[in-house]
Enzyme design. Structure first.
Site, PDB file in Angstrom:
ATOM      1  N   THR A   1       0.825  -1.218   0.000  1.00 54.08           N
ATOM      2  CA  THR A   1       0.000   0.000   0.000  1.00 54.08           C
ATOM      3  C   THR A   1       0.855   1.262   0.000  1.00 54.08           C
ATOM      4  O   THR A   1       0.439   2.301  -0.514  1.00 54.08           O
ATOM      5  CB  THR A   1      -0.919  -0.018   1.236  1.00 54.08           C
ATOM      6  N   SER A   8       1.594  -7.461  -1.143  1.00 50.22           N
ATOM      7  CA  SER A   8       2.288  -8.514  -0.398  1.00 50.22           C
ATOM      8  C   SER A   8       1.577  -9.869  -0.359  1.00 50.22           C
ATOM      9  O   SER A   8       2.245 -10.879  -0.136  1.00 50.22           O
ATOM     10  CB  SER A   8       2.681  -8.030   0.996  1.00 50.22           C
ATOM     11  N   THR A  25       1.714  -4.683   4.158  1.00 46.92           N
ATOM     12  CA  THR A  25       1.542  -5.094   5.558  1.00 46.92           C
ATOM     13  C   THR A  25       1.037  -6.531   5.703  1.00 46.92           C
ATOM     14  O   THR A  25       1.240  -7.154   6.740  1.00 46.92           O
ATOM     15  CB  THR A  25       0.554  -4.158   6.285  1.00 46.92           C
ATOM     16  N   ASP A  26       0.363  -7.061   4.657  1.00 51.91           N
ATOM     17  CA  ASP A  26      -0.307  -8.356   4.838  1.00 51.91           C
ATOM     18  C   ASP A  26       0.645  -9.505   5.165  1.00 51.91           C
ATOM     19  O   ASP A  26       0.331 -10.372   5.981  1.00 51.91           O
ATOM     20  CB  ASP A  26      -1.123  -8.708   3.582  1.00 51.91           C
TER      21      ASP A  26
HETATM   22  C1  SIN Z   1      -0.359  -5.420   0.922  1.00 59.79           C
HETATM   23  O1  SIN Z   1       0.033  -6.063   1.906  1.00 59.79           O
HETATM   24  O2  SIN Z   1       0.246  -5.382  -0.147  1.00 59.79           O
HETATM   25  C2  SIN Z   1      -1.614  -4.656   1.020  1.00 59.79           C
HETATM   26  C3  SIN Z   1      -1.838  -4.134   2.370  1.00 59.79           C
HETATM   27  C4  SIN Z   1      -0.821  -3.126   2.807  1.00 59.79           C
HETATM   28  O3  SIN Z   1       0.248  -2.957   2.280  1.00 59.79           O
HETATM   29  O4  SIN Z   1      -1.133  -2.474   3.827  1.00 59.79           O
END
Ligand code: SIN
Length: 323
Positions: free
Chosen positions: A12, A53, A86-87
């Site tokens: 993100t 991710s 974050t995932d």
């Molecule tokens: C991801 O993990 O690519 C999407 C969610 C994020 O980065 O917060």
């Protein structure tokens, strides 16, 4: 002058809003304009990947860990900040942590909000991560910095789907904080899980089964029959399962599958306390390994690397015995 590399991998933090939702590739690169002004720091940015991710597989995580290992050996930089979605951030950071020696500060960061949203957190998170990479001198292993908190890669997890305070270390708390005037540590990890030195090779056929009431044994049998070499079982409480599941675990072990038990609980260790059929004592007698209080998704990556690296069950048990 500290030389810091920002290695971007996607997430993100480099997404923008389009008419149909957030997407990667709409932003040209991670915005590091907010950190240019940090005194006595020279920042380089290198785009390594640009993936959401959930698309980052264990093999890609291993590539990132190997790249970080090269940077650790080359001493070209004083620290590295990895930007990531974050995932699956906690998994890539853990993979790097068990592979690296820990002599180069490596700090993972991310954003819960894209730069299209009000209250975007990415630029501040990068700035804080760079400050940690510049000041970390205690060989803490790989750290994760979001929302001005510093977490150990082995303990951190994403706890909320949306809030900027999503990253926590249940049962342990953060190692420290990034404040306006300085970086403050309150807790130092006294151990880190580490793989033996050498190339990071992964065994793909390692499964993760989260047990639920009346569910688990048939999935374990399916994985065994499909040729899986390792299974991590997220069991109930202290590490207990239904007798039918215990029988499936025994069938897996008798077929040469390595089975590691963790818990569905967010905190606390698994331990052989209960002697009833399927209880922890019974499972240990049937040949399972226990993973203390480690999270199932991380222990699965550890087991993939152990089996891929040719480690024997006793060697794996030795590493796990400190948990
Ligand atoms: C991801 O993990 O690519 C999407 C969610 C994020 O980065 O917060």
């Amino acid at each position: 002058m500290k030389k810091i590399l920002v290695l971007s991998t996607g997430g993100t933090i480099e997404m923008l809003q389009k008419s149909d939702g957030l997407g990667i590739g709409y932003a040209s690169a991670v915005d590091i304009s907010s950190i240019k002004a940090l005194p006595e720091t020279h920042i380089s940015i290198r785009k390594y990947l640009s993936l959401p991710s959930p698309h980052i597989t264990p093999e890609i995580m291993a590539d990132i860990a190997n790249e970080l290992n090269k940077l650790e050996t080359s001493r070209e930089f004083d620290g590295v900040v990895v930007t990531h979605g974050t995932d699956t951030l906690e998994e890539t950071a853990f993979m790097a942590d068990i592979h690296l020696e820990g002599t180069l500060p490596v700090v993972f960061t991310a954003a819960m909000r894209s730069s299209s949203e009000l209250g975007v957190d990415g630029p501040r998170n990068i700035r804080s991560a760079v400050r940690v990479a510049c000041t970390e001198t205690r060989n803490l292993g790989v750290t994760v910095v979001l929302n001005d908190e510093i977490h150990a890669a082995g303990r951190v997890t994403k706890t909320c789907t949306s809030n900027i305070s999503s990253f926590e270390s249940p049962g342990y708390g953060p190692l420290g904080f990034v404040d306006d005037d300085r970086v403050i540590y309150h807790r130092l990890p006294i151990w880190r899980m580490n793989l033996p030195q050498g190339p990071l090779v992964l065994e793909k056929r390692v499964g993760l089964v989260r047990i639920a009431a009346g569910f688990g044994h048939d999935v374990i049998d399916f994985l065994t029959e499909s040729g899986y070499r390792g299974i991590v079982v997220e069991a109930f409480g202290r590490g207990n399962v239904h007798p039918e599941t215990a029988d499936a675990i025994e069938r897996a072990i008798n077929s040469g599958v390595l089975v590691i038990i963790t818990s569905r609980c967010h905190e606390g260790r698994v331990l052989g306390v209960y002697a009833y059929p399927g209880g922890g004592v019974d499972l240990i007698n049937r040949g399972v390994l226990s993973a203390g209080d480690m999270a199932g998704n991380k222990i699965r990556l550890f087991l993939m690397a152990c089996i891929g690296g040719g480690l024997e069950k006793e060697q794996i048990q030795n590493i796990l015995s400190s948990l």
